[in-house]
Motif scaffolding. Sequence first.
Motif, PDB file in Angstrom:
ATOM      1  N   ARG A  56       5.683  -9.468   2.080  1.00 37.42           N
ATOM      2  CA  ARG A  56       6.376  -8.360   1.421  1.00 37.42           C
ATOM      3  C   ARG A  56       7.874  -8.644   1.301  1.00 37.42           C
ATOM      4  O   ARG A  56       8.690  -7.729   1.301  1.00 37.42           O
ATOM      5  CB  ARG A  56       6.115  -7.056   2.179  1.00 37.42           C
ATOM      6  CG  ARG A  56       4.632  -6.676   2.197  1.00 37.42           C
ATOM      7  CD  ARG A  56       4.419  -5.258   2.651  1.00 37.42           C
ATOM      8  NE  ARG A  56       4.916  -4.988   3.991  1.00 37.42           N
ATOM      9  CZ  ARG A  56       5.058  -3.773   4.517  1.00 37.42           C
ATOM     10  NH1 ARG A  56       4.745  -2.719   3.805  1.00 37.42           N
ATOM     11  NH2 ARG A  56       5.493  -3.625   5.753  1.00 37.42           N
ATOM     12  N   VAL A 110      -1.470  -5.450   4.329  1.00 38.41           N
ATOM     13  CA  VAL A 110      -1.941  -6.265   3.214  1.00 38.41           C
ATOM     14  C   VAL A 110      -2.985  -7.225   3.769  1.00 38.41           C
ATOM     15  O   VAL A 110      -2.832  -7.722   4.892  1.00 38.41           O
ATOM     16  CB  VAL A 110      -0.792  -7.065   2.557  1.00 38.41           C
ATOM     17  CG1 VAL A 110      -1.313  -7.940   1.423  1.00 38.41           C
ATOM     18  CG2 VAL A 110       0.298  -6.142   2.040  1.00 38.41           C
ATOM     19  N   LEU A 119      -2.636 -14.167   0.002  1.00 44.34           N
ATOM     20  CA  LEU A 119      -2.561 -12.725  -0.157  1.00 44.34           C
ATOM     21  C   LEU A 119      -3.654 -12.301  -1.129  1.00 44.34           C
ATOM     22  O   LEU A 119      -3.670 -12.734  -2.285  1.00 44.34           O
ATOM     23  CB  LEU A 119      -1.203 -12.292  -0.706  1.00 44.34           C
ATOM     24  CG  LEU A 119       0.015 -12.317   0.214  1.00 44.34           C
ATOM     25  CD1 LEU A 119       0.316 -13.698   0.751  1.00 44.34           C
ATOM     26  CD2 LEU A 119       1.234 -11.771  -0.516  1.00 44.34           C
ATOM     27  N   GLN A 174      -0.786  -8.292  -6.334  1.00 43.03           N
ATOM     28  CA  GLN A 174       0.522  -8.416  -5.675  1.00 43.03           C
ATOM     29  C   GLN A 174       1.640  -8.282  -6.695  1.00 43.03           C
ATOM     30  O   GLN A 174       2.702  -8.877  -6.562  1.00 43.03           O
ATOM     31  CB  GLN A 174       0.617  -9.760  -4.954  1.00 43.03           C
ATOM     32  CG  GLN A 174      -0.513 -10.055  -3.988  1.00 43.03           C
ATOM     33  CD  GLN A 174      -0.566  -9.102  -2.810  1.00 43.03           C
ATOM     34  OE1 GLN A 174       0.475  -8.615  -2.341  1.00 43.03           O
ATOM     35  NE2 GLN A 174      -1.767  -8.810  -2.336  1.00 43.03           N
TER      36      GLN A 174
END
Length: 761
Positions: free
Chosen positions: A52, A63, A151, A155
């Motif tokens: 982040r 996340v 991730l 995003q």
Amino acid sequence: MVHGIRSAAISTSALAVALLATPAMAQGEPAEPPRAPEAGETGLQDIVVTARRRSESLQDTPVAITAVSSSMLESMGTTKIADLQGQAPNLLITQQVSGAAAANISIRGLSFADIEKSFDPTVAVVVDGVFIGTSTGQFMDMFDIESIEVLRGPQGNLFGRNTIGGVINIRRTRPKNEFSGKFQVEYGNFDTFSGRAVLHVPVSDTVSAKLFGFHTRTDGFYDYFADGSPRGGGRNWNYGVAIGFEPTAEFDALLTVEQQESTHDNGVSSISGTGELFCAFALPIECDRNTTSDLYTTFSDPSRATYKSPAVTLEMNYDAGGVGLTSITSYRESEDSSFEDVDGLTENLYRVDRSSNYRQFSQELRAAGEFSDTFDYVVGAYYFDSHYNLDQYTDLFGGGFYRSQYTVGDSTSYAFFGDFNWEVLPTVRVNFGGRWTKDKKALQTMAPDATGTFADFGRNSKSWSKFTPKVSVDFRPTDDLMFYASWSRGYRSGGFSGRGLDFVSATTPFNPETVDSYEVGLKSEWLDNRLIFNLAAFFTKYDDIQQNITKSGGSTGNITIVENAASAEVKGIEADMTILPVDRLTIRAALGLLDTKFKGFVNQEAYTITDADGNVVEAGLHTYDYSAVDMIYAPDITASINFSYEQPLGTGELRLNGSYRYIDPYDQQISRDARIPVVQNSGTTVLTSNDPRVRTDKQNLLDASITYSIPVGDGEANVTVFGRNLLDDRGAATAFTVAGLWSFATAREPRAYGVSVGYEF
């Protein structure tokens, strides 16, 4: 011109810092994977991630993230980004042989497998804060990697518009202000040799340098049918220098200049079958072959592809306490050429000679800080600009090469974003933010028209804009437990089809696609932090999917274009676990479950009916309904289990590593079975599956290594014996069918083994 652009890039970044004169939040400490405790420690150590754009514990980040150890991959002889496949839930990475250093990446069943630079990737690869704008260049060597974060899910808030599937966030090592280095040579079967080196050199008290260079060569693991010689080999180079500058504790800068080069044989294997046109001209042995062991024999003459990509990146951070600024400026270009016998058959039925040039420039500015002890933020602006041209010559049925396409494309994007953390209660946080993006795409294509004349279809452009919000809530009843729920929207820009070879397909744009993702998750630590267990469940609504569709048309008889073909729903569960059952033994496991379903996916194909004299008596469109077929690169199950054990032995240390990965079968193309005749009426055919040749078999991948390291001088020497795919599980890496004409595939790596020797000080 290039030098001028690079200078302008650096000057722009420096000017931005000077004008804004705002303190900055530095990039933060890089992510570290779980590791065994050191002396006096009792559990797995904290993992710091920057998912982040902040430095925070993985267990405190709402996340779905997997932090993968590059040292673990290296010790097992796995040094390519593809070796992440299966290590994180619902992650697939395969190499696209048609493009240099090109990767097909899928996260949670969202992917777009194409090398054309008119298309944007669905999963972003971000290296040192820089988004790589095409799939070409994403297939990386990982020897010099400091941290890797996978991730999962959209995003777009912090990483941009083309991240609807997720992000692979990679940071390389930074220059150290001490003389140190790492070197490795490796030799394995298929006459594979690699040499890698990283050297850190202190220049002064404030300046440090890192020199790096990697080289790999291999003969390849295919056999040429004509004489049994090896095929599919290549040579790769990656080298450069990174200069770190830290005149004060508040300011640092990092300038990286590098170049990637490769030459390789990008031949393909024939999976053409009875009913496809090209099999009428091929030898019987070249058609109706299986899609597992037969893939390792090639029939076509050797192909050749070259790739060269220089790049420069400047990162600057200035920190004056509570508020700050980070600037990342990057310029990257590439030149690639490819001569391919695309059909994979002995006869020269379809050959192409392609050359392209690409360049991208990006600038990101981020400010970060805190409004209070319970409220922090990251805000910023982003600019991206790219340009490419493609020149292609085609030889169809041995008639000689003719110029079949010349395309020029441009893409410009800018965005403003913000992300905010608010601790509303000691155990409850709210995270919210969004990104507004403006995109403009332009394309100009020239190709032979219906009369055979090389025609200019004109330059066409279109713009789109989108706001993509995100919100999450997390609850931490104890220091070792967190629950979270989130909703995020992802967006992938529209554009034009770079393969459009007639007026309509070259000038008709496709629109953006969007994703709405709902996720709930658990992050937990148990047994005095000797067990980490994370769980996520998600539901994704996928609208206006950009899908490659092959249709009749153009000078070659078929064109592959992108259309907004359908919508889809994707549901899934993901689990990550790391456990330290006894000292020196670490076990990691991952599980991903997927359920995907198209909605409203139909495609129309033209048909004509003629009489005995050749006169057209009926013409129209037949509808094929693909709604019941599987999405591509979306296996129902991905699972892995890894172990690492360390044991002192003499004056050194013995390390044992093992990994097992399971990947369910999955489709690699939306493809009507070419052996099913085109229906000659205006009705509808409902398809329940794609062409079976584009479906992989299940994969059982077993890897292992033994490493012995021993102190030597001021450093440590090591020897590793490794084996990959020890079960010799063979099958397709990619597979495609082409409009009833022919079909081709590439094979995944068979059993590989070797030894490496290294030294680090």
